[in-house]
Design an enzyme around this catalytic site. Structure first.
Site, PDB file in Angstrom:
ATOM      1  N   GLY A  11       0.813  -1.216   0.000  1.00 19.25           N
ATOM      2  CA  GLY A  11       0.000   0.000   0.000  1.00 19.25           C
ATOM      3  C   GLY A  11       0.845   1.263   0.000  1.00 19.25           C
ATOM      4  O   GLY A  11       2.084   1.208  -0.031  1.00 19.25           O
ATOM      5  N   THR A  36      -6.376  -3.286  -2.010  1.00 21.71           N
ATOM      6  CA  THR A  36      -6.207  -1.862  -2.343  1.00 21.71           C
ATOM      7  C   THR A  36      -4.741  -1.525  -2.623  1.00 21.71           C
ATOM      8  O   THR A  36      -4.448  -0.462  -3.156  1.00 21.71           O
ATOM      9  CB  THR A  36      -6.718  -0.937  -1.207  1.00 21.71           C
ATOM     10  OG1 THR A  36      -6.009  -1.228  -0.001  1.00 21.71           O
ATOM     11  CG2 THR A  36      -8.202  -1.102  -0.978  1.00 21.71           C
ATOM     12  N   GLY A  37      -3.817  -2.411  -2.269  1.00 23.40           N
ATOM     13  CA  GLY A  37      -2.401  -2.178  -2.535  1.00 23.40           C
ATOM     14  C   GLY A  37      -2.039  -2.558  -3.964  1.00 23.40           C
ATOM     15  O   GLY A  37      -2.848  -3.127  -4.705  1.00 23.40           O
ATOM     16  N   LYS A  92     -13.054  -6.612   9.341  1.00 22.56           N
ATOM     17  CA  LYS A  92     -12.338  -7.859   9.636  1.00 22.56           C
ATOM     18  C   LYS A  92     -10.831  -7.634   9.781  1.00 22.56           C
ATOM     19  O   LYS A  92     -10.198  -8.202  10.669  1.00 22.56           O
ATOM     20  CB  LYS A  92     -12.608  -8.895   8.546  1.00 22.56           C
ATOM     21  CG  LYS A  92     -13.981  -9.543   8.671  1.00 22.56           C
ATOM     22  CD  LYS A  92     -14.316 -10.411   7.484  1.00 22.56           C
ATOM     23  CE  LYS A  92     -13.583 -11.722   7.512  1.00 22.56           C
ATOM     24  NZ  LYS A  92     -14.042 -12.629   6.414  1.00 22.56           N
ATOM     25  N   GLY A 103      -1.397 -12.308  18.140  1.00 26.99           N
ATOM     26  CA  GLY A 103      -1.057 -13.683  18.500  1.00 26.99           C
ATOM     27  C   GLY A 103       0.311 -14.075  17.953  1.00 26.99           C
ATOM     28  O   GLY A 103       1.110 -14.728  18.644  1.00 26.99           O
ATOM     29  N   LYS A 106       2.987 -12.348  19.963  1.00 29.19           N
ATOM     30  CA  LYS A 106       3.157 -13.031  21.258  1.00 29.19           C
ATOM     31  C   LYS A 106       3.994 -14.298  21.088  1.00 29.19           C
ATOM     32  O   LYS A 106       4.917 -14.557  21.857  1.00 29.19           O
ATOM     33  CB  LYS A 106       1.775 -13.356  21.836  1.00 29.19           C
ATOM     34  CG  LYS A 106       1.798 -14.052  23.185  1.00 29.19           C
ATOM     35  CD  LYS A 106       0.388 -14.105  23.759  1.00 29.19           C
ATOM     36  CE  LYS A 106       0.322 -14.988  24.998  1.00 29.19           C
ATOM     37  NZ  LYS A 106       0.193 -16.426  24.662  1.00 29.19           N
ATOM     38  N   TYR A 146     -14.843   1.897   9.426  1.00 31.32           N
ATOM     39  CA  TYR A 146     -13.410   2.199   9.540  1.00 31.32           C
ATOM     40  C   TYR A 146     -13.080   2.717  10.934  1.00 31.32           C
ATOM     41  O   TYR A 146     -12.159   2.229  11.591  1.00 31.32           O
ATOM     42  CB  TYR A 146     -13.033   3.227   8.474  1.00 31.32           C
ATOM     43  CG  TYR A 146     -11.561   3.580   8.449  1.00 31.32           C
ATOM     44  CD1 TYR A 146     -10.609   2.634   8.057  1.00 31.32           C
ATOM     45  CD2 TYR A 146     -11.112   4.858   8.787  1.00 31.32           C
ATOM     46  CE1 TYR A 146      -9.259   2.952   8.014  1.00 31.32           C
ATOM     47  CE2 TYR A 146      -9.758   5.178   8.740  1.00 31.32           C
ATOM     48  CZ  TYR A 146      -8.839   4.228   8.352  1.00 31.32           C
ATOM     49  OH  TYR A 146      -7.500   4.531   8.315  1.00 31.32           O
ATOM     50  N   THR A 176      -2.214  12.146   5.392  1.00 37.57           N
ATOM     51  CA  THR A 176      -0.861  12.033   4.853  1.00 37.57           C
ATOM     52  C   THR A 176      -0.937  11.962   3.332  1.00 37.57           C
ATOM     53  O   THR A 176      -1.894  11.413   2.780  1.00 37.57           O
ATOM     54  CB  THR A 176      -0.171  10.773   5.405  1.00 37.57           C
ATOM     55  OG1 THR A 176      -0.199  10.822   6.834  1.00 37.57           O
ATOM     56  CG2 THR A 176       1.268  10.658   4.940  1.00 37.57           C
ATOM     57  N   ARG A 187      -9.550  10.464  -1.778  1.00 30.20           N
ATOM     58  CA  ARG A 187      -9.167  11.476  -0.798  1.00 30.20           C
ATOM     59  C   ARG A 187      -8.890  12.799  -1.494  1.00 30.20           C
ATOM     60  O   ARG A 187      -8.645  12.854  -2.696  1.00 30.20           O
ATOM     61  CB  ARG A 187      -7.980  10.986   0.033  1.00 30.20           C
ATOM     62  CG  ARG A 187      -8.418   9.947   1.052  1.00 30.20           C
ATOM     63  CD  ARG A 187      -7.288   9.435   1.891  1.00 30.20           C
ATOM     64  NE  ARG A 187      -6.572   8.343   1.257  1.00 30.20           N
ATOM     65  CZ  ARG A 187      -5.768   7.525   1.915  1.00 30.20           C
ATOM     66  NH1 ARG A 187      -5.585   7.669   3.217  1.00 30.20           N
ATOM     67  NH2 ARG A 187      -5.142   6.545   1.285  1.00 30.20           N
TER      68      ARG A 187
END
Length: 312
Positions: A11, A36-37, A92, A103, A106, A146, A176, A187
């Site tokens: 991205g 989207t990347g 998600k 996880g 960790k 979002y 940004t 944007r």
């Protein structure tokens, strides 16, 4: 060699992070499902032995071989045009994706930095916004997918920090801009420049009195890098406090591009924030960070990038 996993690595921001960590001598593992990347953003890195790319959705189980020192979670649609189109994937990646990566952090004993957003402040009643402000968010509005994904992401990250003792960092990113933004991402900046290049009138929503604060991407990446290596676990705003109205910003783009087009006005979208400006006191005090690149300088670099992209 230290190893870093960067999700959303293809991205806009993720690809600049890949560049920075390669430059700093890291082995970089980029992960992106390309929803989207774009591989164009990182194709220059494919020939490097210290770079790997995995086409994978982090909302599913994430496995990475070997040790990892740092995880930077930047996988998420980030513009309204994207997250209104794919609202469930947006929720998600902020929830399941964050859980999967925490996880992994960790299990690997890695430090994890999450990309949160100024959108956690919603349409703010406090101006400028500091990190202690809890926000004014509509959870069931169109932007809620979002905003709430990011708010949940922060809560989950702090829970892993307090309950499991995981080393975590939270950055709240304000508007940004810079090279590798998509012209069609909806944007303000790419929309205005795209319209100017195509010879169309520049579309301003509402009366243009709403404000934004635009930070050049290199400044932002420096802030992220400093926060990752700091000892601070609570949210930090990174953005440029130089505030401008959207109407003034459109006028700057008209002047920069030399277009003869005018501004046209359309109704303001639901829950669009009226003001957006970071209080960066915490970033200054803890990270010794503040933006260095002026809007005039950053806009020129970005416009040159877009002009060359359109020519190709």
């Amino acid at each position: 060699m230290k190893r870093v996993l960067i999700t959303g690595g293809a991205g806009f921001l993720g690809s600049h992070l890949c560049d920075r960590f390669i430059k700093e001598g890291y082995h970089v593992i980029a992960m992106d499902n390309l929803i989207t990347g774009s591989l164009r953003n990182i194709e220059h890195l494919f020939k490097l032995p210290q770079f790997e790319f995995y086409n994978h959705d982090v909302s599913n189980y994430v496995h990475v071989e070997g040790h990892i020192d740092y995880i930077l979670h930047f996988a998420s649609p980030a513009s309204p045009i994207d997250y209104l189109k794919i609202p469930i994937q947006t929720l998600k990646v902020g929830s399941l994706g964050t859980h999967n990566l925490l996880g992994l952090a960790k299990a690997k004993k890695a430090r994890m930095l999450i990309a949160s957003t100024s959108e956690v402040y919603g349409d703010p009643h406090v101006h400028p916004q500091n990190e202690d402000y809890w926000g004014n968010v509509n959870p069931i509005g169109p932007r809620g997918v979002y905003d709430e994904a990011k708010r949940f992401q922060e809560a989950m990250t702090m829970a892993y920090h307090t309950y499991h003792g995981l080393e975590t960092r939270i950055i709240r990113i304000f508007n940004t801009y810079g090279p590798r933004m998509r012209l069609d991402d909806g944007r303000a900046l790419p929309a205005f420049i795209g319209q100017a290049i195509r010879g169309e009138d520049l579309t301003v929503f509402g009366d243009g009195s709403q404000t934004r604060s635009f930070c050049y991407v290199d400044d932002l990446i420096e802030g992220i890098y400093r926060l990752l290596l700091s000892d601070y676990s609570y949210p930090v705003n990174i953005g440029n406090p130089d505030e401008i109205t959207i109407k003034e910003f459109a006028e700057e783009i008209i002047k920069l591009t030399g277009t003869t087009q005018k501004i046209s006005y359309k109704p303001l979208p639901k829950d669009d924030p009226k003001q957006r400006r970071p209080d960066i006191t915490r970033a200054k005090e803890i990270l010794g960070w503040e933006p260095k690149i002026s809007r005039a300088e950053g806009l020129k670099i970005t416009y040159d990038f877009f002009k060359n992209t359109v020519k190709k």
